[in-house]
Write a protein that holds these residues in place. Structure first.
Motif, PDB file in Angstrom:
ATOM      1  N   ARG A 222       0.862  -1.241   0.014  1.00 26.06           N
ATOM      2  CA  ARG A 222       0.145  -0.031   0.022  1.00 26.06           C
ATOM      3  C   ARG A 222       0.923   1.191   0.054  1.00 26.06           C
ATOM      4  O   ARG A 222       0.426   2.289  -0.552  1.00 26.06           O
ATOM      5  N   GLN A 223       2.033   1.275   0.656  1.00 25.95           N
ATOM      6  CA  GLN A 223       2.901   2.340   0.610  1.00 25.95           C
ATOM      7  C   GLN A 223       4.195   2.455  -0.354  1.00 25.95           C
ATOM      8  O   GLN A 223       4.803   3.250   0.016  1.00 25.95           O
ATOM      9  N   LEU A 224       4.098   1.515  -1.211  1.00 29.95           N
ATOM     10  CA  LEU A 224       5.334   1.466  -2.012  1.00 29.95           C
ATOM     11  C   LEU A 224       5.533   2.674  -2.684  1.00 29.95           C
ATOM     12  O   LEU A 224       6.996   3.295  -2.764  1.00 29.95           O
ATOM     13  N   ALA A 225       4.793   3.251  -3.395  1.00 31.14           N
ATOM     14  CA  ALA A 225       4.925   4.355  -4.195  1.00 31.14           C
ATOM     15  C   ALA A 225       5.556   5.640  -3.518  1.00 31.14           C
ATOM     16  O   ALA A 225       5.980   6.538  -3.810  1.00 31.14           O
ATOM     17  N   ARG A 226       5.104   5.672  -2.135  1.00 32.40           N
ATOM     18  CA  ARG A 226       5.319   7.055  -1.571  1.00 32.40           C
ATOM     19  C   ARG A 226       6.897   6.903  -1.106  1.00 32.40           C
ATOM     20  O   ARG A 226       7.740   7.984  -0.627  1.00 32.40           O
ATOM     21  N   HIS A 227       7.176   5.490  -0.905  1.00 34.43           N
ATOM     22  CA  HIS A 227       8.884   5.498  -0.165  1.00 34.43           C
ATOM     23  C   HIS A 227       9.941   4.970  -1.446  1.00 34.43           C
ATOM     24  O   HIS A 227      10.886   4.935  -0.977  1.00 34.43           O
ATOM     25  N   PHE A 228       9.255   4.202  -2.399  1.00 33.89           N
ATOM     26  CA  PHE A 228      10.286   3.979  -3.535  1.00 33.89           C
ATOM     27  C   PHE A 228      10.286   5.041  -4.258  1.00 33.89           C
ATOM     28  O   PHE A 228       9.495   5.385  -5.258  1.00 33.89           O
ATOM     29  N   ASN A 229      11.314   6.254  -4.439  1.00 31.65           N
ATOM     30  CA  ASN A 229      11.447   7.278  -4.855  1.00 31.65           C
ATOM     31  C   ASN A 229      12.857   7.396  -5.201  1.00 31.65           C
ATOM     32  O   ASN A 229      13.799   6.867  -4.746  1.00 31.65           O
ATOM     33  N   LYS A 230      13.214   8.698  -5.569  1.00 30.90           N
ATOM     34  CA  LYS A 230      14.631   8.997  -6.088  1.00 30.90           C
ATOM     35  C   LYS A 230      15.564   9.237  -4.550  1.00 30.90           C
ATOM     36  O   LYS A 230      16.572   9.048  -4.974  1.00 30.90           O
ATOM     37  N   ASP A 231      14.981   9.304  -3.569  1.00 33.99           N
ATOM     38  CA  ASP A 231      15.834   9.382  -2.429  1.00 33.99           C
ATOM     39  C   ASP A 231      16.236   7.989  -2.004  1.00 33.99           C
ATOM     40  O   ASP A 231      17.007   7.999  -0.953  1.00 33.99           O
ATOM     41  N   LYS A 244      25.088  -1.255  -6.043  1.00 34.20           N
ATOM     42  CA  LYS A 244      24.620   0.017  -5.651  1.00 34.20           C
ATOM     43  C   LYS A 244      23.097   0.031  -6.215  1.00 34.20           C
ATOM     44  O   LYS A 244      22.717  -0.146  -7.527  1.00 34.20           O
ATOM     45  N   LEU A 245      21.817   0.178  -5.788  1.00 37.40           N
ATOM     46  CA  LEU A 245      20.692   0.396  -6.139  1.00 37.40           C
ATOM     47  C   LEU A 245      20.105   1.880  -5.852  1.00 37.40           C
ATOM     48  O   LEU A 245      20.343   2.609  -4.913  1.00 37.40           O
ATOM     49  N   LYS A 246      19.267   2.317  -6.607  1.00 37.18           N
ATOM     50  CA  LYS A 246      18.819   3.544  -6.600  1.00 37.18           C
ATOM     51  C   LYS A 246      17.105   3.559  -6.871  1.00 37.18           C
ATOM     52  O   LYS A 246      16.797   2.570  -7.827  1.00 37.18           O
ATOM     53  N   GLY A 247      16.275   4.241  -6.186  1.00 39.25           N
ATOM     54  CA  GLY A 247      15.026   4.131  -6.656  1.00 39.25           C
ATOM     55  C   GLY A 247      14.579   5.233  -7.700  1.00 39.25           C
ATOM     56  O   GLY A 247      15.634   6.079  -7.965  1.00 39.25           O
TER      57      GLY A 247
END
Length: 638
Positions: A222-231, A244-247
């Protein structure tokens, strides 16, 4: 004389699960999309962990653009849909460490979970809840891998049969989204549980009316899109893998099932309504009863284009919660107690003078036939071309749908009722064309499930897979199209045919053409197949089917009473003439005969044999005719 031997090749086989159950555990389309995205992202992490150790992907071919985004090197528009399958094979060297791949996947998952915990729940819960969170997060994924000397070996299937990963039974009250898992409060008393969840509902985007209570896995969905971001940034296995992984910023606005139903209606009124004040009136009336902005027209390219073409001053109608357009929702006095404002909204909707669609949408599933482990380089290229170059445009731009997932050998998409079958036919053609360009012989099957908005989304997701496997593949012999309808009371229609029988010479779905004939003739007062005739088909077709006991199903005679298609044609035309006021009008009668012939052909069960021949099954099935009637009555012509 020294003899040299070529070093044998080694292949790494990987699979991540659970898949179907995890994706199907969804109450909203957003949950559905998030589950697919998470599986794809983690599979992508696994691929990168393989490549980081010098491995080379063999099947499927990696989608380079997607993997570039995972490491922060993506260009253009970031991906919204999952496109990496949960299973792959790679060629590896002697120094390859398989365990690092599994560890990388778990660490990436745990890092995302921890980010969501810190941002949403940490300051509202205690140690007991965090212990439950970690237990569920740490033990959720089933990661399986094996090494073989050949890319086509079934070593992973044999490895999966060992089943060394089991979820222990969860205690306490269960999650409303994923029913096998404990909801996070851990409270046995309903009042105490409600006290825990009430302050979190708005924060977590939970449905207050459904009293949603989530486990850790459902909360992450439910909260994926809010926290999977460029930060979002992490280095996996420092000093060992250093991956190294980046969102990237994910758009969380996934069209609801109500929205998919409303798309044809929205397109029509936004294109055709000359008086913009009428549109503004609906928008104002909806906002007056507290309808929020929960949809995004930009996900349907045609709607976005209309806004640009007509230079609308604001994003009205198409960005509202689409449930507001349906009487079944407006009748709910608990949701909308101010009946005067509801009355004003209804008056504003009536002023548009455009009939609203029936509350049905479609879920489309497609899957390459007989793929198994035999994905050759040429076929892999064809599949990749199909999923990346053709699928997105066909689904979204041409047929106003929302692509949930497309990668590997399958795809899932949400579509309006009217465009689902044409979309399936267009995708079938695109796949065939792609395989021909790459010189391979391969087929694809499709399942279209038309569902009422009140049917559980999880049930629809599960059922479309059953339809694809049991009817399209097993029942019709693959390379086929299958369709089923679901009302709130259950499934009531099921039909399927090989593609060669389901399409006309122009590549159109015959059932759709019959539905169009029904709708057009009905609009002119000349209903080609009257309701009475259609519902008599079950009795009539019994004459062409083996005799059996309706209670036990035991066949008394394996031969139909009537065998000849000509007999069937005569009987149906006689029924038609009795039911039609225009039976003696020559041109109309001839057109009806053509339709009856098409109808009869669609009602004849057929399947493809293992040698590729099409053979008829015994009897006739009236569901083809009833499906045409369903499409004619429930759909809207775009």
């Amino acid at each position: 004389m020294a003899v040299t031997t070529q070093q044998s090749k080694r292949y790494f086989h990987f699979a991540l699960g659970p898949v179907q159950e995890f994706i199907a555990q969804a109450r909203r389309t957003r949950d559905f999309w998030a589950g697919s995205f998470l599986l794809s992202w983690l599979a992508g992490v696994a691929m990168l962990a393989v490549e980081k150790q010098g491995g080379k992907m063999r099947r499927p071919l990696p989608l380079r653009d997607y993997l570039d985004w995972l490491v922060g090197e993506g260009k253009g528009e970031p991906p919204r849909q999952g496109c990496i399958p949960n299973r792959f094979v790679a060629e590896i060297g002697e120094e390859f460490d398989s365990k690092l791949v599994a560890e990388a996947v778990r660490e990436a998952w745990q890092a995302l979970a921890e980010r969501i915990w810190e941002g949403e729940l940490k300051n509202h819960t205690g140690t007991k809840v965090y212990d439950t969170w970690r237990r569920q997060v740490d033990n959720f994924w089933e990661i399986q891998w094996a090494i073989s000397s050949g890319p086509d070996e079934d070593v992973l299937d044999r490895r999966k049969s060992w089943r060394t990963h089991f979820h222990r039974p969860e205690p306490g009250a269960k999650c409303t989204l994923m029913g096998n898992w404990q909801e996070l409060s851990g409270e046995s008393n309903k009042e105490d549980a409600e006290q825990f969840w009430e302050p979190l509902r708005e924060k977590l985007g939970l449905d207050p009316d459904k009293k949603e209570r989530l486990c850790a896995i459902a909360a992450i969905k439910r909260q994926l899109a809010r926290h999977f971001n460029k930060d979002f940034s992490i280095t996996l296995l420092p000093g060992r893998l250093d991956l190294k992984l980046k969102g990237w910023n994910l758009d969380a606005s996934v069209p609801s099932v109500y929205y998919m139903v409303a798309v044809p209606w929205l397109i029509r009124i936004l294109e055709k309504t000359a008086d913009v004040s009428l549109l503004e009136g609906v928008h104002s009336a909806a906002r007056a009863i507290g309808i929020g902005y929960s949809e995004q027209h930009s996900h349907i390219p045609r709607l976005a284009a209309i806004y640009k073409e007509r230079e609308f001053p604001s994003q009205f109608l198409a960005d509202l919660d689409a449930s507001v357009f349906f009487d079944s929702e407006l009748n709910d006095t608990d949701l909308y107690p101010d009946r005067d404002k509801i009355g004003a909204l209804r008056e504003a909707l009536r002023a548009l003078k455009v009939q609203k669609p029936a509350p049905y949408y479609a879920l489309l599933a497609m899957d390459v036939d007989k793929l198994g482990g035999n994905l050759s380089p040429e076929l892999s290229k064809a599949v990749s071309e199909f999923t990346t170059k053709h699928v997105p445009g066909i689904v979204a731009e041409q047929h106003h749908g929302f692509l949930v997932y497309a990668g590997g050998d399958d795809l899932l998409a949400l579509l309006p009722l009217d465009t689902a079958l044409p979309c399936a036919a267009a995708l079938h053609k695109a796949y065939v064309d792609s395989t021909k360009r790459h010189g391979v012989d391969s087929t694809i099957s499709a399942a279209v499930l038309f569902a009422h908005v009140k049917v559980s989304l999880g049930k629809v997701i599960e059922d479309v897979r059953d339809l694809l496997k049991r009817v399209a593949k097993d029942g019709c012999g693959r390379d086929a199209l299958a369709v089923r309808t679901w009302n709130p009371g259950g499934s009531n229609l099921e039909w399927g045919l090989p593609w060669s029988e389901a399409l006309d010479e122009a590549g159109n779905v015959v059932i759709q053409a019959l539905a169009r004939s029904l709708r057009n003739n009905g609009a002119g007062g000349q209903d080609t197949y009257s309701s009475r005739l259609l519902y008599k088909l079950r009795d009539r077709f019994a004459l062409f089917s083996p005799l059996h006991d309706p209670e036990t199903g035991r066949v008394f005679d394996d031969e139909p009473v009537l065998e000849d298609d000509a007999d069937a044609m005569k009987l149906l035309m006689a029924d038609y003439k009795r039911s039609s006021e225009h039976a003696e009008a020559g041109e109309a009668r001839n057109a009806s005969e053509d339709d009856i012939k098409s109808l009869l052909a669609q009602c004849q069960p057929k399947r493809r044999t293992q040698y590729g021949r099409i053979e008829k099954s015994g009897g006739l099935d009236p569901d083809a005719a009833l499906l045409a009637r369903f499409l004619a009555q429930k759909g809207m012509s775009l």
